[in-house]
Design a protein around this motif. Structure first.
Motif, mmCIF file in Angstrom:
data_model
loop_
_atom_site.group_PDB
_atom_site.id
_atom_site.type_symbol
_atom_site.label_atom_id
_atom_site.label_comp_id
_atom_site.label_asym_id
_atom_site.label_seq_id
_atom_site.Cartn_x
_atom_site.Cartn_y
_atom_site.Cartn_z
ATOM 1 N N ALA A 40 0.829 -1.209 0.000
ATOM 2 C CA ALA A 40 0.000 0.000 0.000
ATOM 3 C C ALA A 40 0.864 1.259 0.000
ATOM 4 O O ALA A 40 0.728 2.145 0.845
ATOM 5 N N LEU A 41 1.769 1.365 -0.993
ATOM 6 C CA LEU A 41 2.609 2.551 -1.106
ATOM 7 C C LEU A 41 1.749 3.730 -1.536
ATOM 8 O O LEU A 41 1.010 3.634 -2.515
ATOM 9 N N ALA A 42 1.834 4.838 -0.832
ATOM 10 C CA ALA A 42 1.038 6.028 -1.167
ATOM 11 C C ALA A 42 1.663 6.717 -2.370
ATOM 12 O O ALA A 42 2.829 7.092 -2.346
ATOM 13 N N HIS A 43 0.878 6.872 -3.455
ATOM 14 C CA HIS A 43 1.381 7.495 -4.681
ATOM 15 C C HIS A 43 0.933 8.941 -4.842
ATOM 16 O O HIS A 43 1.667 9.754 -5.386
ATOM 17 N N SER A 44 -0.296 9.261 -4.439
ATOM 18 C CA SER A 44 -0.853 10.582 -4.731
ATOM 19 C C SER A 44 -1.895 10.951 -3.689
ATOM 20 O O SER A 44 -2.622 10.083 -3.207
ATOM 21 N N ILE A 45 -1.945 12.244 -3.357
ATOM 22 C CA ILE A 45 -2.946 12.768 -2.424
ATOM 23 C C ILE A 45 -3.590 13.989 -3.048
ATOM 24 O O ILE A 45 -2.926 14.783 -3.707
ATOM 25 N N SER A 46 -4.901 14.127 -2.853
ATOM 26 C CA SER A 46 -5.631 15.298 -3.327
ATOM 27 C C SER A 46 -6.577 15.762 -2.230
ATOM 28 O O SER A 46 -7.257 14.946 -1.603
ATOM 29 N N VAL A 47 -6.615 17.071 -2.005
ATOM 30 C CA VAL A 47 -7.489 17.658 -0.987
ATOM 31 C C VAL A 47 -8.693 18.279 -1.681
ATOM 32 O O VAL A 47 -8.544 19.009 -2.663
ATOM 33 N N ALA A 48 -9.896 17.981 -1.179
ATOM 34 C CA ALA A 48 -11.118 18.571 -1.732
ATOM 35 C C ALA A 48 -11.153 20.063 -1.404
ATOM 36 O O ALA A 48 -10.482 20.529 -0.472
ATOM 37 N N SER A 49 -11.957 20.810 -2.155
ATOM 38 C CA SER A 49 -12.036 22.270 -1.990
ATOM 39 C C SER A 49 -12.421 22.690 -0.582
ATOM 40 O O SER A 49 -12.018 23.753 -0.119
ATOM 41 N N CYS A 50 -13.212 21.872 0.117
ATOM 42 C CA CYS A 50 -13.645 22.237 1.475
ATOM 43 C C CYS A 50 -12.480 22.252 2.455
ATOM 44 O O CYS A 50 -12.555 22.895 3.496
ATOM 45 N N GLY A 51 -11.391 21.542 2.141
ATOM 46 C CA GLY A 51 -10.184 21.592 2.959
ATOM 47 C C GLY A 51 -10.077 20.542 4.037
ATOM 48 O O GLY A 51 -8.999 20.353 4.596
ATOM 49 N N ASN A 52 -11.162 19.833 4.366
ATOM 50 C CA ASN A 52 -11.048 18.830 5.429
ATOM 51 C C ASN A 52 -11.300 17.401 4.940
ATOM 52 O O ASN A 52 -11.372 16.476 5.734
ATOM 53 N N ILE A 53 -11.386 17.216 3.632
ATOM 54 C CA ILE A 53 -11.504 15.880 3.042
ATOM 55 C C ILE A 53 -10.337 15.707 2.073
ATOM 56 O O ILE A 53 -10.055 16.595 1.278
ATOM 57 N N PHE A 54 -9.645 14.560 2.168
ATOM 58 C CA PHE A 54 -8.590 14.289 1.199
ATOM 59 C C PHE A 54 -8.620 12.823 0.802
ATOM 60 O O PHE A 54 -9.138 11.971 1.522
ATOM 61 N N SER A 55 -8.085 12.551 -0.382
ATOM 62 C CA SER A 55 -8.027 11.178 -0.875
ATOM 63 C C SER A 55 -6.573 10.784 -1.085
ATOM 64 O O SER A 55 -5.704 11.629 -1.281
#
Length: 200
Positions: A40-55
């Motif tokens: 489960a190597l982390a490749h990419s992170i993105s934060v939603a516009s609201c600022g408190n949700i990320f993937s």
């Protein structure tokens, strides 16, 4: 295999999670002798516009969605749509629509709105409630195979769109060009592919 929430003022992590610790599903699947699981190597992170949700997209093919709650984070959702590692994740602006790109050459669009809102625990609510229409997509100047896939593959959340890009996705971005929503994709070639998202 770790994701960290940092305090830049204190220059130290406030919260750390190991992505491999939530892999109970994979352990339940029958494995043939000698078959290895992708870590489960982390490749990419993105934060939603609201600022408190990320993937977070990982090498094990899973996408995880977290909610920031003060100085810690809580996993809200985890789902698998790619057969190989998820190389890119990207929230579209002002929504919980999430683009994912994989080493399997696929691009998927997910609507995490209902799952994120259902599990809303924070008193500060995000206002991303617009429901997109189901659509199709065509690749400009290449092979096309865009379709909506079956619910059994992905659990509670379905991809709204599945594009067979054909090349490993190195980078992607959802952006408006001349007033229309598009996906820009960079892969191993020297060209940028453009997919229109007129329905979303």
């Amino acid at each position: 295999m770790t994701v960290m929430l940092w305090s830049l003022q204190k220059a130290r992590p406030l919260w750390i999670t190991n992505l491999q610790e939530d892999e109970t599903e994979e352990m339940e699947d029958p494995q043939s002798p000698g078959q290895l699981l992708n870590p489960a190597l982390a490749h990419s992170i993105s934060v939603a516009s609201c600022g408190n949700i990320f993937s977070c997209g990982a090498e094990d093919g899973k996408v995880r969605i977290f909610r920031v709650m003060g100085v810690k984070c809580e996993q809200q959702l985890g789902f698998k749509g790619h057969t190989l590692g998820v190389s890119q994740v990207c929230f579209l602006p002002e929504s919980y629509l999430l683009l994912t790109g994989g080493n399997d050459g696929k691009i998927m669009l997910w609507d995490a709105n209902s799952e994120v809102e259902k599990k809303q625990k924070s008193p500060t609510k995000c206002t991303h409630r617009k429901k997109p229409k189901r659509g199709t997509c065509t690749k400009q100047g290449g092979n096309t195979d865009a379709s909506v896939t079956d619910e059994e593959e992905h659990g509670n959340i379905l991809p709204k769109l599945n594009i067979e890009h054909g090349e490993k996705v190195n980078w992607l971005l959802g952006t408006k060009i001349k007033g229309h929503q598009n996906i820009l994709v960079a892969d191993q070639t020297s060209c940028i592919s453009v997919y229109p998202l007129n329905e979303f």
